[in-house]
Design an enzyme around this catalytic site. Sequence first.
Site, PDB file in Angstrom:
ATOM      1  N   GLY A 122       0.856  -1.183   0.000  1.00 53.50           N
ATOM      2  CA  GLY A 122       0.000   0.000   0.000  1.00 53.50           C
ATOM      3  C   GLY A 122       0.888   1.227   0.000  1.00 53.50           C
ATOM      4  O   GLY A 122       1.890   1.261  -0.703  1.00 53.50           O
TER       5      GLY A 122
ATOM      6  N   SER B 183       3.216   3.375   2.449  1.00 53.50           N
ATOM      7  CA  SER B 183       3.841   3.253   3.772  1.00 53.50           C
ATOM      8  C   SER B 183       3.660   4.482   4.650  1.00 53.50           C
ATOM      9  O   SER B 183       3.444   4.349   5.854  1.00 53.50           O
ATOM     10  CB  SER B 183       5.329   2.913   3.633  1.00 53.50           C
ATOM     11  OG  SER B 183       6.022   3.914   2.913  1.00 53.50           O
TER      12      SER B 183
ATOM     13  N   CYS C 136       6.066  -5.188   0.313  1.00 52.92           N
ATOM     14  CA  CYS C 136       6.215  -3.877  -0.308  1.00 52.92           C
ATOM     15  C   CYS C 136       6.191  -2.767   0.754  1.00 52.92           C
ATOM     16  O   CYS C 136       7.177  -2.595   1.461  1.00 52.92           O
ATOM     17  CB  CYS C 136       5.170  -3.683  -1.399  1.00 52.92           C
ATOM     18  SG  CYS C 136       5.576  -2.329  -2.536  1.00 52.92           S
TER      19      CYS C 136
ATOM     20  N   ILE D  26       5.441  -3.314  -7.672  1.00 52.05           N
ATOM     21  CA  ILE D  26       4.663  -2.103  -7.935  1.00 52.05           C
ATOM     22  C   ILE D  26       5.225  -0.984  -7.053  1.00 52.05           C
ATOM     23  O   ILE D  26       5.081  -1.035  -5.828  1.00 52.05           O
ATOM     24  CB  ILE D  26       3.163  -2.318  -7.631  1.00 52.05           C
ATOM     25  CG1 ILE D  26       2.619  -3.507  -8.425  1.00 52.05           C
ATOM     26  CG2 ILE D  26       2.370  -1.039  -7.920  1.00 52.05           C
ATOM     27  CD1 ILE D  26       1.240  -3.969  -7.976  1.00 52.05           C
TER      28      ILE D  26
ATOM     29  N   HIS E  71       4.662  -8.383  -4.272  1.00 51.38           N
ATOM     30  CA  HIS E  71       3.303  -8.628  -3.774  1.00 51.38           C
ATOM     31  C   HIS E  71       2.864 -10.079  -3.989  1.00 51.38           C
ATOM     32  O   HIS E  71       2.144 -10.368  -4.949  1.00 51.38           O
ATOM     33  CB  HIS E  71       2.315  -7.704  -4.497  1.00 51.38           C
ATOM     34  CG  HIS E  71       2.479  -6.272  -4.179  1.00 51.38           C
ATOM     35  ND1 HIS E  71       1.789  -5.654  -3.178  1.00 51.38           N
ATOM     36  CD2 HIS E  71       3.286  -5.323  -4.729  1.00 51.38           C
ATOM     37  CE1 HIS E  71       2.139  -4.378  -3.127  1.00 51.38           C
ATOM     38  NE2 HIS E  71       3.048  -4.157  -4.051  1.00 51.38           N
TER      39      HIS E  71
ATOM     40  N   GLU F 239       0.613 -11.578  -2.496  1.00 47.39           N
ATOM     41  CA  GLU F 239      -0.829 -11.665  -2.248  1.00 47.39           C
ATOM     42  C   GLU F 239      -1.661 -11.504  -3.515  1.00 47.39           C
ATOM     43  O   GLU F 239      -2.847 -11.836  -3.514  1.00 47.39           O
ATOM     44  CB  GLU F 239      -1.256 -10.624  -1.206  1.00 47.39           C
ATOM     45  CG  GLU F 239      -1.240  -9.186  -1.662  1.00 47.39           C
ATOM     46  CD  GLU F 239       0.115  -8.499  -1.618  1.00 47.39           C
ATOM     47  OE1 GLU F 239       0.152  -7.272  -1.837  1.00 47.39           O
ATOM     48  OE2 GLU F 239       1.146  -9.168  -1.357  1.00 47.39           O
TER      49      GLU F 239
END
Length: 192
Positions: free
Chosen positions: A49, A51, A81, A138, A174, A176
């Site tokens: 996301g 930070s 990330c 990303i 990532h 996930e």
Amino acid sequence: MSTARVGVLALQGDVREHLAALTALGVEAVAVRRPAELESVDGLILPGGESTTMAKLARIFDLLEPLRARIKDGMPAFGTCAGMILLADRIVDGAAGQETIGGLDITVRRNAFGRQVDSFEEQLALDGLTDPVHAVFIRAPWVEETGPGVEVLATAAGHPVAVRQGRLLATSFHPEVETDGRIHRLFLDLLG
């Protein structure tokens, strides 16, 4: 089915994706937004996301100090990330006054691979896994420097992008967003 109860820091970012990945592995997964929810989990995932936003919201929700305390006390944690940045003891190119939770003896460079348009995917060899993982980067950080207790699990562009120190695991990418649960399983192994 695991008896572990794993939290996902649910202030911003890839919360649903991590909850789904844990549920697919048979783990009780819960969103963590409050100190009482943090106290109820055996381990915690800090998602990708933004930070700086996550750190600010953790302070607003009175979670920053409890997070630091649980990490210091040995709670297993996995940062992806932005979560890697949050677990890092030191940041290069952070926002002015940016805070971290810390615990992982690394220096991380924020947005090291570039802007959103520089995002990329790569097949990545990761120590502990026999086949490469599909890694999605990303606006990803990379690790500039590791302390003596940090094990580098994978590199990309000549920099560490997956590290482990004791019961802490972090990736620049990532996992996930993929259906491959192997990296989440590596984290679950840290729960003992």
